[in-house]
Design a protein around this motif. Structure first.
Motif, PDB file in Angstrom:
ATOM      1  N   ARG A 162      16.039 -63.479  16.704  1.00  0.00           N
ATOM      2  CA  ARG A 162      16.163 -64.902  17.043  1.00  0.00           C
ATOM      3  C   ARG A 162      16.758 -65.169  18.422  1.00  0.00           C
ATOM      4  N   GLY A 163      17.617 -64.277  18.885  1.00  0.00           N
ATOM      5  CA  GLY A 163      18.277 -64.549  20.162  1.00  0.00           C
ATOM      6  C   GLY A 163      18.088 -63.508  21.237  1.00  0.00           C
ATOM      7  N   GLY A 164      17.587 -62.317  20.872  1.00  0.00           N
ATOM      8  CA  GLY A 164      17.436 -61.258  21.858  1.00  0.00           C
ATOM      9  C   GLY A 164      18.780 -60.791  22.378  1.00  0.00           C
ATOM     10  N   ASP A 165      18.777 -60.200  23.564  1.00  0.00           N
ATOM     11  CA  ASP A 165      20.002 -59.745  24.229  1.00  0.00           C
ATOM     12  C   ASP A 165      19.780 -59.886  25.725  1.00  0.00           C
ATOM     13  N   CYS A 173      12.478 -61.852  19.726  1.00  0.00           N
ATOM     14  CA  CYS A 173      11.176 -61.470  19.168  1.00  0.00           C
ATOM     15  C   CYS A 173      10.365 -62.699  18.750  1.00  0.00           C
ATOM     16  N   MET A 174      11.080 -63.737  18.304  1.00  0.00           N
ATOM     17  CA  MET A 174      10.393 -64.923  17.817  1.00  0.00           C
ATOM     18  C   MET A 174       9.652 -65.667  18.924  1.00  0.00           C
ATOM     19  N   THR A 225       8.497 -51.974  26.942  1.00  0.00           N
ATOM     20  CA  THR A 225       9.606 -52.416  27.787  1.00  0.00           C
ATOM     21  C   THR A 225      10.766 -52.924  26.941  1.00  0.00           C
ATOM     22  N   ILE A 226      10.441 -53.644  25.877  1.00  0.00           N
ATOM     23  CA  ILE A 226      11.478 -54.185  24.993  1.00  0.00           C
ATOM     24  C   ILE A 226      12.109 -53.079  24.154  1.00  0.00           C
ATOM     25  N   ALA A 227      11.284 -52.239  23.571  1.00  0.00           N
ATOM     26  CA  ALA A 227      11.772 -51.225  22.635  1.00  0.00           C
ATOM     27  C   ALA A 227      12.638 -50.159  23.298  1.00  0.00           C
TER      28      ALA A 227
END
Length: 267
Positions: A162-165, A173-174, A225-227
């Motif tokens: 919901r908020g990432g980092d 992710c949402m 890139t995210i993972a």
């Protein structure tokens, strides 16, 4: 006389050996059949129409063995595909058929998808898109160590989803997959809510490894890139959170469903 015969036989043998040697070293050129033709690694969907769910149901008969008839797989190594968008499902079938996706249990699908036409793929995708996805249970065990100590395990995943980092450049992710994990059929961001935790974790690990055989790497690189910034604990927590993620409206509908004996489930 005997010597003459021996010499004659020897001469004949030498002649035969010479003939064999010439035959073995002579090269006969093969006919020129033109350049070798290779099959394209891309499946052309440009001449297809919107998928037909009814036709897709018939064509998807073989899928039931692993994904269940309605697409809600009961075996965690096989992904649940109920509610998945037509476009995403068709794309994945195409990647497996042409050898660009080979991880996990993809090899088991090759015999079932390699002879499908692009329209077949869309029809099958359309059928599963009409099926209602179910959800599992997220792990609510307490985290006792590390940076997330004091949280429930699934809350680590919830926070990232919901908020990432922002500090690590991890978006929520949402933003792509939607608040309920329903995905976005336009750019073919997949439906991920209710997916088996083990399957989600493996896919995130594959993205983290950063290697793919896909010729169009755009979507893969977004996830890679995210993972790459996720810890193993975060991967497992995200997977657990997604396994339990579902639309709250489903709970309302379930509560309003009459039970045996004419009573209703409590709100």
């Amino acid at each position: 006389m005997r010597h003459a015969r021996v010499l004659a036989v020897s001469a004949l043998a030498v002649s035969l050996l010479a003939a064999v040697a010439v035959a073995q070293t002579s090269i006969t050129p093969l006919p020129d059949n033109g350049p070798i033709k290779t099959a394209s690694l891309e499946v052309d969907f440009s001449k297809t129409t919107w998928g037909d769910p009814k036709a897709g149901q018939t064509k998807a008969a073989a899928c039931a063995a692993c994904h269940s008839a309605d697409g809600n797989s009961t075996v965690e190594m096989y992904p649940s595909i109920a509610g998945q968008s037509e476009r995403y499902s068709a794309q994945q079938m195409a990647l497996i058929a042409n050898g660009q996706r080979t991880s996990g249990a993809s090899a088991a699908m090759v015999p079932f998808v390699q002879d499908l036409t692009p329209q077949d793929m869309r029809d099958i995708g359309a059928y599963f898109a009409t099926q209602k996805a179910t959800a599992g249970i997220a792990d609510d065990g307490a985290v006792t160590e590390g940076p997330y100590a004091g949280k429930k395990f699934y809350e680590i995943g919830q926070q990232l989803y919901r908020g990432g980092d922002a500090e690590r450049g991890i978006p929520a992710c949402m933003a792509c997959h939607g608040p309920t994990g329903a995905g976005n059929p336009g750019p073919a961001y997949p439906h991920i809510s209710g997916q088996h935790a083990a399957y989600v974790a493996r896919r995130l690990q594959e993205y983290q490894a950063g290697t793919t055989q896909e010729t169009d790497k755009a979507h893969f690189q977004i996830m890679a890139t995210i993972a790459k910034s996720l810890t193993e604990q975060e991967i497992q927590a995200l997977a657990s959170y997604l396994q339990g993620l579902h639309n709250r409206a489903d709970d309302v509908a379930a509560a309003a469903t009459p039970l045996a004996g004419g009573t209703q489930a409590p709100p």
